[in-house]
Design an enzyme around this catalytic site. Structure first.
Site, PDB file in Angstrom:
ATOM      1  N   ASP A   1       0.828  -1.208   0.000  1.00 49.94           N
ATOM      2  CA  ASP A   1       0.000   0.000   0.000  1.00 49.94           C
ATOM      3  C   ASP A   1       0.863   1.258   0.000  1.00 49.94           C
ATOM      4  O   ASP A   1       0.548   2.248  -0.672  1.00 49.94           O
ATOM      5  CB  ASP A   1      -0.913   0.002   1.229  1.00 49.94           C
ATOM      6  N   ALA A   2       1.956   1.207   0.736  1.00 51.70           N
ATOM      7  CA  ALA A   2       2.840   2.380   0.818  1.00 51.70           C
ATOM      8  C   ALA A   2       3.456   2.694  -0.542  1.00 51.70           C
ATOM      9  O   ALA A   2       3.516   3.860  -0.957  1.00 51.70           O
ATOM     10  CB  ALA A   2       3.931   2.135   1.859  1.00 51.70           C
TER      11      ALA A   2
ATOM     12  N   TYR B   1       2.247   1.802  -3.455  1.00 49.60           N
ATOM     13  CA  TYR B   1       1.176   2.236  -4.342  1.00 49.60           C
ATOM     14  C   TYR B   1       0.876   3.719  -4.114  1.00 49.60           C
ATOM     15  O   TYR B   1       0.712   4.494  -5.063  1.00 49.60           O
ATOM     16  CB  TYR B   1      -0.094   1.403  -4.090  1.00 49.60           C
ATOM     17  N   ASP B   2       0.826   4.128  -2.840  1.00 52.17           N
ATOM     18  CA  ASP B   2       0.537   5.528  -2.522  1.00 52.17           C
ATOM     19  C   ASP B   2       1.602   6.459  -3.096  1.00 52.17           C
ATOM     20  O   ASP B   2       1.294   7.572  -3.535  1.00 52.17           O
ATOM     21  CB  ASP B   2       0.441   5.716  -1.013  1.00 52.17           C
TER      22      ASP B   2
ATOM     23  N   GLU C   1     -24.208 -19.653 -12.756  1.00 53.29           N
ATOM     24  CA  GLU C   1     -23.532 -18.466 -12.248  1.00 53.29           C
ATOM     25  C   GLU C   1     -24.264 -17.952 -11.008  1.00 53.29           C
ATOM     26  O   GLU C   1     -25.451 -18.232 -10.824  1.00 53.29           O
ATOM     27  CB  GLU C   1     -23.497 -17.364 -13.314  1.00 53.29           C
TER      28      GLU C   1
ATOM     29  N   LYS D   1     -26.210 -15.358  -8.734  1.00 54.83           N
ATOM     30  CA  LYS D   1     -27.131 -14.238  -8.953  1.00 54.83           C
ATOM     31  C   LYS D   1     -26.844 -13.183  -7.881  1.00 54.83           C
ATOM     32  O   LYS D   1     -27.296 -13.283  -6.751  1.00 54.83           O
ATOM     33  CB  LYS D   1     -28.583 -14.708  -8.879  1.00 54.83           C
TER      34      LYS D   1
ATOM     35  N   ASP E   1     -26.772  -9.869  -5.635  1.00 53.42           N
ATOM     36  CA  ASP E   1     -27.815  -9.013  -5.096  1.00 53.42           C
ATOM     37  C   ASP E   1     -27.256  -7.607  -4.954  1.00 53.42           C
ATOM     38  O   ASP E   1     -26.788  -7.197  -3.891  1.00 53.42           O
ATOM     39  CB  ASP E   1     -28.284  -9.548  -3.739  1.00 53.42           C
TER      40      ASP E   1
ATOM     41  N   ARG F   1     -30.122  -0.447 -15.099  1.00 50.87           N
ATOM     42  CA  ARG F   1     -31.002  -1.248 -15.954  1.00 50.87           C
ATOM     43  C   ARG F   1     -32.241  -0.452 -16.360  1.00 50.87           C
ATOM     44  O   ARG F   1     -32.690  -0.528 -17.492  1.00 50.87           O
ATOM     45  CB  ARG F   1     -31.424  -2.526 -15.214  1.00 50.87           C
TER      46      ARG F   1
ATOM     47  N   GLU G   1     -23.028  -6.491 -12.304  1.00 49.74           N
ATOM     48  CA  GLU G   1     -23.707  -6.088 -11.073  1.00 49.74           C
ATOM     49  C   GLU G   1     -22.755  -5.305 -10.191  1.00 49.74           C
ATOM     50  O   GLU G   1     -21.647  -5.766  -9.889  1.00 49.74           O
ATOM     51  CB  GLU G   1     -24.204  -7.336 -10.326  1.00 49.74           C
TER      52      GLU G   1
ATOM     53  N   TYR H   1     -20.819 -10.523 -16.372  1.00 47.78           N
ATOM     54  CA  TYR H   1     -21.206 -11.867 -16.778  1.00 47.78           C
ATOM     55  C   TYR H   1     -21.825 -11.948 -18.171  1.00 47.78           C
ATOM     56  O   TYR H   1     -22.147 -13.032 -18.635  1.00 47.78           O
ATOM     57  CB  TYR H   1     -22.225 -12.432 -15.775  1.00 47.78           C
TER      58      TYR H   1
ATOM     59  N   LYS I   1     -27.998 -21.031 -17.418  1.00 46.73           N
ATOM     60  CA  LYS I   1     -28.099 -20.624 -18.818  1.00 46.73           C
ATOM     61  C   LYS I   1     -27.682 -21.766 -19.731  1.00 46.73           C
ATOM     62  O   LYS I   1     -26.815 -22.580 -19.363  1.00 46.73           O
ATOM     63  CB  LYS I   1     -27.186 -19.423 -19.105  1.00 46.73           C
TER      64      LYS I   1
ATOM     65  N   LYS J   1     -34.202 -19.243  -7.506  1.00 44.03           N
ATOM     66  CA  LYS J   1     -34.253 -18.418  -6.292  1.00 44.03           C
ATOM     67  C   LYS J   1     -34.100 -19.294  -5.056  1.00 44.03           C
ATOM     68  O   LYS J   1     -34.672 -20.377  -4.968  1.00 44.03           O
ATOM     69  CB  LYS J   1     -35.580 -17.669  -6.223  1.00 44.03           C
TER      70      LYS J   1
ATOM     71  N   CYS K   1     -59.962   5.396  13.664  1.00 44.28           N
ATOM     72  CA  CYS K   1     -58.996   5.477  12.575  1.00 44.28           C
ATOM     73  C   CYS K   1     -57.739   6.209  13.050  1.00 44.28           C
ATOM     74  O   CYS K   1     -57.835   7.314  13.599  1.00 44.28           O
ATOM     75  CB  CYS K   1     -59.614   6.227  11.386  1.00 44.28           C
TER      76      CYS K   1
ATOM     77  N   CYS L   1     -57.737   9.777  10.846  1.00 45.06           N
ATOM     78  CA  CYS L   1     -58.759  10.822  10.961  1.00 45.06           C
ATOM     79  C   CYS L   1     -59.585  10.737  12.240  1.00 45.06           C
ATOM     80  O   CYS L   1     -60.368  11.636  12.536  1.00 45.06           O
ATOM     81  CB  CYS L   1     -59.685  10.785   9.753  1.00 45.06           C
TER      82      CYS L   1
ATOM     83  N   CYS M   1     -62.216   2.084   7.942  1.00 44.32           N
ATOM     84  CA  CYS M   1     -62.616   3.460   8.182  1.00 44.32           C
ATOM     85  C   CYS M   1     -63.460   3.899   6.984  1.00 44.32           C
ATOM     86  O   CYS M   1     -62.991   3.827   5.845  1.00 44.32           O
ATOM     87  CB  CYS M   1     -61.389   4.377   8.327  1.00 44.32           C
TER      88      CYS M   1
ATOM     89  N   CYS N   1     -60.452  11.416   5.278  1.00 46.15           N
ATOM     90  CA  CYS N   1     -59.335  10.565   5.725  1.00 46.15           C
ATOM     91  C   CYS N   1     -58.189  10.665   4.718  1.00 46.15           C
ATOM     92  O   CYS N   1     -58.284  10.147   3.593  1.00 46.15           O
ATOM     93  CB  CYS N   1     -59.795   9.124   5.877  1.00 46.15           C
TER      94      CYS N   1
END
Length: 672
Positions: A32-33, A35-36, A121, A123, A125, A144, A179, A227, A291, A315, A409, A412, A425, A431
């Site tokens: 990291d050093a 790269y910085d 593959e 899916k 989220d 999308r 995604e 994908y 697929k 799913k 209600c 109201c 109601c 209302c």
């Protein structure tokens, strides 16, 4: 100056290589050093020269605030996926695909399609991304949207370091689909110091990518997996393997899990294996995608109105969790129905923090033993994107505080009436939630289809212009709208034009827009087709109405009561005076009673490729058939298209005739 530019180009290439190793391959090639140091040297040179090259990684910080999102039309449509909830659905999808392939091969023996093979593959989220590359350069990124038009979010997407700003392939135009996600480990680290911790990774990613300040996007440190190549202007692939290798070769981050199989049985087994390990990934997934791998087969199978026939989303089953019921509030709907909403102790289910749950009505509370459950442990379930529901108390003991049912209600203050298991109601004039809900429903797409109208618009018109009834919409003027917050000249004129356009409507849509209790689109279509005149319907008696198909005593009484209500009568009268003209198509003059559908009660289910279900229904009605929405013993025929579900199963159980061959249907309609 030339030396400085050359040095900047060299630094950019070196940093790009390290970014690819770190963000795409997860294989850091430098500390990291170090790269910085490279990055700081580039920043210094850019400041010194006053020049920032188009490919500079410093452009990823997102420091320019945007005024809004521009619409972007995709070159190739982004499709939704049909869903398989279980193995039976998966095998049904496979059977349909196999039949189509076999039919094609029988008609084209000289060039048959290969045996079906599959890819699985993950899916993801997150938020779907569609990237456009022209001659190797990233020129646009979009959400999308509706699949045809999305929102341009190029500045936000450029902050994602795993997404290449340039790629080796420079010969044409590509649309790359994937995604945008936030890794769970990144979310945890972000929340350690965040003033407002983020609730879940999906919303964190979607919110960041649709934030008008790209700096917020950059702070979330998002990632993205790719994908699919949705569009090319010349590039072709023989199969899915070739496409995935192309993505990898062009430095796109591809899912760590892509598996290929030759049989659907092996696919089904692997789906269960992955489902059991879904929580081991460092990102959210809500299922898997299956697929067909061969690209020519995909082209032959094509698409329905909504889905590709060559892919299906598997799913995951609903997940359950124990939590504590904290309180129950009561919400008022547009019909006056009072719905209880449960607030529970926050609990994480599959990376989503659940705090509110569905309770349908008083009967639901009693049936699930929740009457004395406040403060007690309850079992909740979340299924896909559905609002979580409470399944019941964790124990049978009456160890909690009592849920008190309201008598007035909550909006109201009017007295509530119990009808069946529901509280209502009946203050339709004052209302607020009822009035706003009624106006919003009236303007919705399946009703009057008033473009650009939303619940936010309804609330603003209610609050600031005193709109209390759908008829009030047609009294609004440009001077009324232009003084509202967030209403400019263009928006005001557009809404007024939408009001004017909506005045020419069909009777069925108008009846649906009125929001007659206990009636939906199917029932209002039956009413419109039978009476073909609004005033005739308004004079109908319960005895007349129950003679119509699918209208029973309760629905008939709801319709009559609605049209006898002076409030509704006055509203309808004002709508007609404002120029709203609901019309019904003329009934066909002559119907051939010898056709195969005359007098038959027919249910349409699934998706047809040659026409929409609505179009098919109109053709059948023109032949004297009755179209209904549910299968019963009175049903004569079920027409089953792609992805037909429970209605087809019920028809088979009852021994009802099923037409599932679209060519046969077209022949019976006289169109083949």
């Amino acid at each position: 100056m030339t030396e400085a530019l050359e040095a900047m180009k060299a630094l950019i290439e070196e940093i790009k290589t390290h970014n690819y190793q770190y963000y795409t391959l997860d294989q850091p090639s430098i500390s990291d050093a170090d790269y910085d140091k490279l990055y700081d040297r580039l920043v210094a040179l850019e400041k010194e020269t006053g020049t920032v090259l188009p490919e500079s990684p410093t452009l990823r910080v997102g420091d320019q605030l945007l005024s809004g999102f521009d619409p972007h039309k995709h070159r190739s449509r982004l499709w939704s996926l049909d869903k398989a909830q279980n193995h039976e659905d998966l095998l049904a999808w496979h059977t349909r695909a196999s039949k189509l392939v076999n039919d094609y091969n029988a008609q084209h023996p000289e060039s048959p399609l290969p045996p079906l093979s599959f890819v699985i593959e993950l899916k993801f989220d997150g938020l779907t991304l569609n990237l456009t590359y022209e001659h190797g350069k990233l020129v646009q990124a979009a959400t999308r949207g509706n699949g045809v038009v999305g929102e341009g979010i190029l500045a936000q997407v450029k902050t994602i370091r795993s997404i290449p700003l340039t790629i080796p392939y420079t010969e044409g135009i590509l649309e790359i689909q994937g995604e945008g996600i936030m890794n769970l480990s990144v979310l945890d680290k972000y929340n350690e110091t965040a003033a407002e911790p983020l609730k879940n990774a999906r919303n964190a990613a979607a919110g960041a990518l649709r934030n008008l300040n790209p700096k917020v996007t950059a702070e979330r440190k998002l990632s993205a997996f790719f994908y699919n190549i949705g569009y090319t202007d010349g590039l072709t692939f023989a199969n899915h393997q070739e496409m995935v290798e192309f993505l990898r070769a062009n430095r796109f981050k591809v899912s760590p899990y892509v598996q290929f199989y030759d049989s659907i049985e092996a696919v089904a087994q692997e789906l269960d294996n992955v489902a059991s390990m879904r929580n081991t990934f460092d990102f959210l997934i809500d299922g898997l995608v299956v697929k067909i791998t061969d690209m020519r087969t995909r082209q032959v199978l094509g698409y329905t109105d909504k889905f590709p026939r060559w892919a299906v989303a598997f799913k995951f089953e609903a997940e359950e969790a124990l939590t504590r019921l904290l309180s129950v509030s009561w919400e008022v709907g547009r019909t006056g129905k009072i719905t209880p909403v449960a607030k529970v102790e926050p609990v994480d289910i599959a990376g989503v923090t659940v705090q509110n749950c569905t309770l349908n009505n008083i009967g639901d509370i009693e049936r699930k033993n929740l009457k004395h459950a406040l403060g007690s442990e309850v079992l909740i379930r979340r299924s896909n994107d559905v609002i979580p529901e409470i399944l019941g108390k964790a124990t049978e003991e009456q160890d909690g505080q009592e849920i008190i049912y309201p008598t007035q209600c909550p909006s109201c203050g009017s007295p509530l009436e119990l009808k069946g298991a529901h509280l209502f109601c009946y203050n339709r004039l004052e209302c607020r939630p009822q009035l706003i809900g009624r106006i919003t429903h009236f303007a919705s797409r399946d009703a009057m289809d008033i473009d650009t109208f939303s619940i936010m618009t309804a609330e603003q018109l209610y609050q600031e212009l005193g709109v209390r009834d759908p008829a009030d919409l047609y009294d609004l003027t440009f001077d009324d709208l232009i003084k509202l917050d967030r209403f400019g000249e263009k928006k005001a004129n557009k809404l007024l034009a939408a009001f004017e356009k909506s005045k020419q409507c069909d009777l069925a849509s108008f009846l649906f827009a009125l929001g007659i209790p206990n009636t939906g689109k199917t029932t209002t279509k039956v009413l419109a087709d039978h009476y073909r005149d609004l005033h005739k319907l308004m004079q109908a008696t319960p005895e007349e109405l129950v003679l119509l198909h699918d209208i029973g005593d309760i629905v008939a009484e709801s319709i009559v009561s609605f049209f006898r209500d002076p409030v509704m009568q006055r509203s309808i009268e004002r709508l007609l005076q404002a120029g709203v003209q609901p019309v019904s198509e003329e009934a066909p003059a002559v119907v051939d009673t010898d056709n195969p559908f005359f007098g038959k009660t027919i249910v349409l289910t699934g998706t047809l490729s040659s026409m929409s279900r609505e179009e098919c229904g109109k053709k059948l009605e023109a032949m004297g058939a009755k179209i209904t929405g549910s299968v019963s013993k009175k049903t004569d025929i079920v027409i089953a298209g792609e992805s037909a579900g429970s209605k087809l199963t019920k028809a088979q159980d009852l021994g009802i005739r099923v037409i599932d061959d679209e060519q046969e249907l077209l022949q019976l309609l006289g169109e083949a």
